[in-house]
Motif scaffolding. Structure first.
Motif, short mmCIF file in Angstrom:
data_model
loop_
_atom_site.label_atom_id
_atom_site.label_comp_id
_atom_site.label_asym_id
_atom_site.label_seq_id
_atom_site.Cartn_x
_atom_site.Cartn_y
_atom_site.Cartn_z
N VAL A 86 14.03 -18.59 3.64
CA VAL A 86 12.79 -18.19 4.42
C VAL A 86 11.84 -19.47 4.15
O VAL A 86 11.51 -19.77 3.03
N ALA A 87 11.72 -20.16 5.10
CA ALA A 87 10.67 -21.48 4.79
C ALA A 87 9.35 -21.05 4.32
O ALA A 87 8.68 -19.99 4.98
N GLY A 88 8.93 -21.47 3.62
CA GLY A 88 7.44 -21.36 3.06
C GLY A 88 7.41 -19.88 2.11
O GLY A 88 6.37 -19.15 2.24
N GLY A 89 8.30 -19.67 1.45
CA GLY A 89 8.35 -18.29 0.78
C GLY A 89 7.29 -18.17 -0.19
O GLY A 89 6.72 -17.09 -0.66
N ILE A 90 6.82 -19.40 -0.68
CA ILE A 90 5.58 -19.20 -1.60
C ILE A 90 4.29 -18.77 -1.19
O ILE A 90 3.69 -18.18 -1.80
N ASN A 91 4.23 -18.81 0.12
CA ASN A 91 3.05 -18.31 0.67
C ASN A 91 2.87 -16.68 0.75
O ASN A 91 2.01 -16.42 0.93
N TYR A 92 4.06 -16.09 0.62
CA TYR A 92 4.07 -14.67 0.56
C TYR A 92 3.62 -14.20 -0.81
O TYR A 92 3.04 -13.08 -1.09
N VAL A 93 3.30 -15.21 -1.86
CA VAL A 93 2.51 -14.93 -3.02
C VAL A 93 1.30 -15.67 -2.86
O VAL A 93 0.16 -14.78 -3.24
N ARG A 94 1.06 -16.62 -2.27
CA ARG A 94 -0.25 -17.36 -2.26
C ARG A 94 -1.31 -16.64 -1.51
O ARG A 94 -2.51 -16.42 -1.84
N VAL A 95 -0.82 -16.07 -0.23
CA VAL A 95 -2.14 -15.43 0.58
C VAL A 95 -2.55 -14.23 -0.03
O VAL A 95 -3.83 -14.27 -0.17
N PRO A 96 -1.81 -13.27 -0.59
CA PRO A 96 -2.35 -12.06 -1.21
C PRO A 96 -3.08 -12.34 -2.38
O PRO A 96 -4.28 -11.65 -2.81
N ALA A 97 -2.54 -13.31 -3.26
CA ALA A 97 -3.39 -13.54 -4.54
C ALA A 97 -4.71 -14.35 -4.11
O ALA A 97 -5.67 -13.85 -4.72
N LEU A 140 -2.40 -5.44 -0.54
CA LEU A 140 -2.10 -6.85 -0.01
C LEU A 140 -0.49 -7.40 -0.34
O LEU A 140 -0.06 -8.04 0.60
N PHE A 141 -0.23 -7.18 -1.74
CA PHE A 141 1.05 -7.69 -2.05
C PHE A 141 2.40 -6.61 -1.51
O PHE A 141 3.15 -7.42 -1.17
N ALA A 142 2.13 -5.47 -1.29
CA ALA A 142 2.80 -4.74 -0.46
C ALA A 142 3.17 -5.19 1.01
O ALA A 142 4.35 -5.37 1.39
N ALA A 143 2.16 -5.46 1.51
CA ALA A 143 2.10 -5.88 2.97
C ALA A 143 2.83 -7.27 3.08
O ALA A 143 3.64 -7.66 3.83
N SER A 144 2.57 -8.02 2.11
CA SER A 144 3.25 -9.64 1.88
C SER A 144 4.78 -9.28 1.61
O SER A 144 5.69 -9.99 2.32
N VAL A 145 5.42 -8.16 0.66
CA VAL A 145 6.77 -8.18 0.53
C VAL A 145 7.17 -7.60 2.05
O VAL A 145 8.30 -7.92 2.26
N GLY A 146 6.41 -6.63 2.87
CA GLY A 146 7.19 -6.27 3.69
C GLY A 146 7.21 -7.49 4.83
O GLY A 146 8.16 -7.42 5.53
N CYS A 147 6.14 -8.24 5.04
CA CYS A 147 6.27 -9.48 5.63
C CYS A 147 7.71 -10.49 5.55
O CYS A 147 8.29 -10.75 6.26
N LEU A 148 7.57 -10.59 4.10
CA LEU A 148 8.83 -11.23 3.62
C LEU A 148 10.03 -10.60 4.01
O LEU A 148 11.05 -11.27 4.49
#
Length: 172
Positions: A86-97, A140-148
Motif C-alpha cells: 500500500v503506497a503511503g502507508g506511513i500516512n495511516y500513522v501520520r494523519v491520526p497522530a 482516530l487510530f481505529a479509523a485509520s487501521v480500518g482505512c488501511l
C-alpha cells in the motif's frame, strides 16, 4: 465561464470560496489587532519562531524515525514478491497522530486541567476532557487501521492471482 476556468485553473465557485476565506482572514486580523496590537504581533512572531526552531525539527525527526521503522519492517516482511503493498502507508500513522496532537494543542488547558474555574461556569467536570481526548485519539487510530485494511483488501483483490493455471487453448 470557460475563459475564466482556463485563466484561473478552477471553477468560479472555488474562486468565490478563496476570496471569502481571504476576506474572513482580513476581518479576523483587523478585529484581533484592535486590542493589544503589540502583544498579538509578539505572540505571532514567537509562535512562528517556536514552530520553526523547535517543533519542525522535532516532528521531522520523529517522522523520519517512524518511516525507517516502517521501511525496515516492510523490507523484512516482503521476502514474498507477491505480498500486497500500500503506497503511503506511513500516512495511516501520520494523519491520526496529527489530528490528535492538534486537538491536544487547541484544548490543552482543559485536557490538562489548567483552567481551575471551568466547572463553575459550565457545570461540566474538568476530568472528562482527558478521557474524551484519549477516546477521540483511539477512534482516530481505529479509523485509520480500518482505512488501511480496506486499502490492503482492495490491493489484494485487484491483484491477479499467480497461482491460477492459464486457461487451455483450443487446437485449430
Amino acid at each position: 465561464m470557460k475563459g475564466l476556468r482556463a485563466r484561473y485553473g478552477a471553477s468560479p465557485l472555488h474562486l468565490l470560496l478563496v476570496l471569502c476565506s481571504f476576506f474572513l482572514a482580513v476581518y479576523a486580523g483587523v478585529r484581533l489587532l484592535e486590542g493589544d496590537t503589540l502583544g498579538v504581533l509578539i505572540w505571532f512572531v514567537g509562535a512562528a519562531l517556536l514552530h520553526d526552531l523547535v517543533f519542525l525539527p522535532l516532528y521531522t525527526a520523529t517522522d523520519r524515525v517512524v518511516q525507517r521503522l516502517f521501511r525496515h519492517r516492510h523490507r523484512r516482511r516482503t521476502a514474498d514478491p507477491s505480498a500486497p503493498v500500500v503506497a503511503g502507508g506511513i500516512n495511516y500513522v501520520r494523519v491520526p497522530a496529527f489530528v490528535a496532537l492538534l486537538l491536544l494543542l487547541v484544548w490543552y488547558p482543559l485536557i490538562l486541567r489548567r483552567v481551575p474555574g471551568f466547572t463553575l461556569y459550565t457545570g461540566l467536570p474538568s476530568g472528562q476532557f482527558w478521557d474524551h481526548w484519549l477516546l477521540i485519539t483511539a477512534a482516530l487510530f481505529a479509523a485509520s487501521v480500518g482505512c488501511l485494511l480496506v486499502a490492503l483488501w482492495r490491493t489484494h483483490r485487484a491483484r491477479p492471482r499467480s497461482e491460477d493455471p492459464p486457461s487451455p487453448q483450443k487446437a485449430p
